[in-house]
Design an enzyme around this catalytic site. Structure first.
Site, PDB file in Angstrom:
ATOM      1  N   LYS A 256      31.809  13.805  72.800  1.00  0.00           N
ATOM      2  CA  LYS A 256      30.670  13.264  72.061  1.00  0.00           C
ATOM      3  C   LYS A 256      30.771  13.648  70.595  1.00  0.00           C
ATOM      4  O   LYS A 256      30.916  14.812  70.251  1.00  0.00           O
ATOM      5  CB  LYS A 256      29.344  13.751  72.640  1.00  0.00           C
TER       6      LYS A 256
ATOM      7  N   VAL B 211      30.058   8.466  72.189  1.00  0.00           N
ATOM      8  CA  VAL B 211      30.815   9.126  73.250  1.00  0.00           C
ATOM      9  C   VAL B 211      32.151   8.412  73.390  1.00  0.00           C
ATOM     10  O   VAL B 211      32.200   7.187  73.536  1.00  0.00           O
ATOM     11  CB  VAL B 211      30.044   9.122  74.585  1.00  0.00           C
TER      12      VAL B 211
ATOM     13  N   GLY C 196      30.391   4.562  74.640  1.00  0.00           N
ATOM     14  CA  GLY C 196      29.028   4.163  74.318  1.00  0.00           C
ATOM     15  C   GLY C 196      28.584   4.856  73.044  1.00  0.00           C
ATOM     16  O   GLY C 196      29.225   5.789  72.561  1.00  0.00           O
TER      17      GLY C 196
ATOM     18  N   ASP D 155      16.235  13.446  75.764  1.00  0.00           N
ATOM     19  CA  ASP D 155      16.585  12.022  75.800  1.00  0.00           C
ATOM     20  C   ASP D 155      16.903  11.579  77.230  1.00  0.00           C
ATOM     21  O   ASP D 155      17.976  11.033  77.494  1.00  0.00           O
ATOM     22  CB  ASP D 155      17.781  11.763  74.881  1.00  0.00           C
TER      23      ASP D 155
ATOM     24  N   GLY E  76      24.788   5.622  70.553  1.00  0.00           N
ATOM     25  CA  GLY E  76      23.344   5.548  70.429  1.00  0.00           C
ATOM     26  C   GLY E  76      22.897   6.291  69.185  1.00  0.00           C
ATOM     27  O   GLY E  76      23.699   6.613  68.299  1.00  0.00           O
ATOM     28  N   GLY E  77      21.604   6.570  69.141  1.00  0.00           N
ATOM     29  CA  GLY E  77      21.063   7.223  67.962  1.00  0.00           C
ATOM     30  C   GLY E  77      21.538   8.648  67.775  1.00  0.00           C
ATOM     31  O   GLY E  77      21.545   9.161  66.648  1.00  0.00           O
ATOM     32  N   MET E  78      21.976   9.291  68.874  1.00  0.00           N
ATOM     33  CA  MET E  78      22.394  10.689  68.788  1.00  0.00           C
ATOM     34  C   MET E  78      23.894  10.835  68.593  1.00  0.00           C
ATOM     35  O   MET E  78      24.373  11.955  68.385  1.00  0.00           O
ATOM     36  CB  MET E  78      21.957  11.453  70.043  1.00  0.00           C
TER      37      MET E  78
END
Length: 225
Positions: A110, A95, A88, A207, A90-92
Site C-alpha cells: 500500500k 494498493v 485498487g 474505513d 482510494g482516498g487513503m
C-alpha cells in the site's frame, strides 16, 4: 404445297423477308468462336477482350503492440519490493500487487496518500501515524485480519507491505447481487471479530466498507486496509 408461294428454301437460307433462321451452334457465320471468321456477318457477336488481372496487394502485417505499463509499475521500493500492477486505489492510497524479491513471493503493497496541500510538517506527522498503526497491526494475530509483513520507508513515506489475499472483495460480490442471510451473517461475524481484535490492540480502523473486506479461499473473510 407450302405456304411460301411454292418457293423451296434450304434450312439455313435467308427468307424473302431478309430474316435469318435460328442460329445453331457450330454453324459457320454465327456467333461464337466461328463467328469471328466472318466479319461481315451482322449477327456475329464481338469477342470480349481479356481484362488485365489486378495484382493482389500485399497484406500489411501489424506487429502486436503490448499495452502500455501503468505509471509506477516496475519500481523497486526499499530495494526489495517490485511493483507489478495496481490492485485498487482510494482516498487513503493505492494498493499494488508486488513481488518481494528477497523471499520470492507476491505481496500487496500500500502506497499511502495524504493531501498535497498539507504543509511539510503535517505530512510528516501523518506518515509517522501511519507507521505506528501499521506496526501495531503487524502484531495482530487473527485469521480475519490481513497480515502485515513490513513497513518500508522511502523518502520519508511509509509503504505498508501485507499478505496478498487471493479472492475478491465483498464490494465486488455485492455488485453481482445480494447475499443470502446465512452467508451475510457469517461474513459480518468474521468482520466483527476482526474489529474486536483490533480494538483490543488499540487500533481504530476508520474505513470499514465492503471494498476493504476480502473473500478469500476456503471461505476466509479478511479485513484489510
Amino acid at each position: 404445297m407450302s405456304n411460301d408461294g411454292g418457293a423451296s428454301y434450304g434450312p439455313y437460307e435467308p427468307t424473302s423477308f431478309g430474316l435469318q433462321p435460328p442460329q445453331q451452334p457450330g454453324v459457320p457465320g454465327q456467333s461464337g468462336p466461328s463467328a469471328a471468321a466472318h466479319p461481315d456477318n451482322p449477327y456475329a457477336q464481338p469477342q470480349p477482350q481479356p481484362q488485365p488481372q489486378s495484382q493482389p496487394q500485399p497484406t500489411q502485417v501489424v506487429p502486436n503492440q503490448s499495452p502500455e505499463p501503468e505509471p509506477g509499475a516496475g519500481r523497486l521500493v526499499a530495494n526489495r519490493y517490485r511493483l507489478l500492477a495496481k490492485l485498487g486505489h482510494g482516498g487513503m492510497g493505492t494498493v499494488w500487487r508486488a513481488k518481494d524479491e528477497t523471499v520470492d513471493r507476491e505481496v500487496a503493497v500500500k502506497e499511502p496518500r495524504v493531501p498535497d496541500h498539507l504543509p511539510e510538517r503535517e505530512r510528516a506527522n501523518a506518515f509517522e501515524r501511519m507507521r505506528r498503526e501499521a506496526r501495531a497491526a503487524a502484531r495482530l494475530d487473527h485469521p480475519a485480519v490481513v497480515n502485515v509483513h513490513d513497513v518500508a520507508v522511502e523518502d520519508g513515506q511509509p509503504w505498508i507491505v501485507m499478505e496478498l489475499v487471493q479472492g475478491r472483495s465483498l464490494g465486488a460480490a455485492l455488485q453481482e447481487g445480494t447475499l443470502g442471510a446465512r452467508e451475510a451473517a457469517r461474513i459480518g461475524l468474521d468482520v466483527l471479530n476482526a474489529l474486536d481484535a483490533a480494538h483490543q490492540a488499540g487500533i481504530l480502523h476508520r474505513d470499514v466498507k465492503p471494498d476493504n473486506v476480502m473473500l478469500g479461499r476456503h471461505d476466509r473473510v479478511v479485513l484489510t486496509d
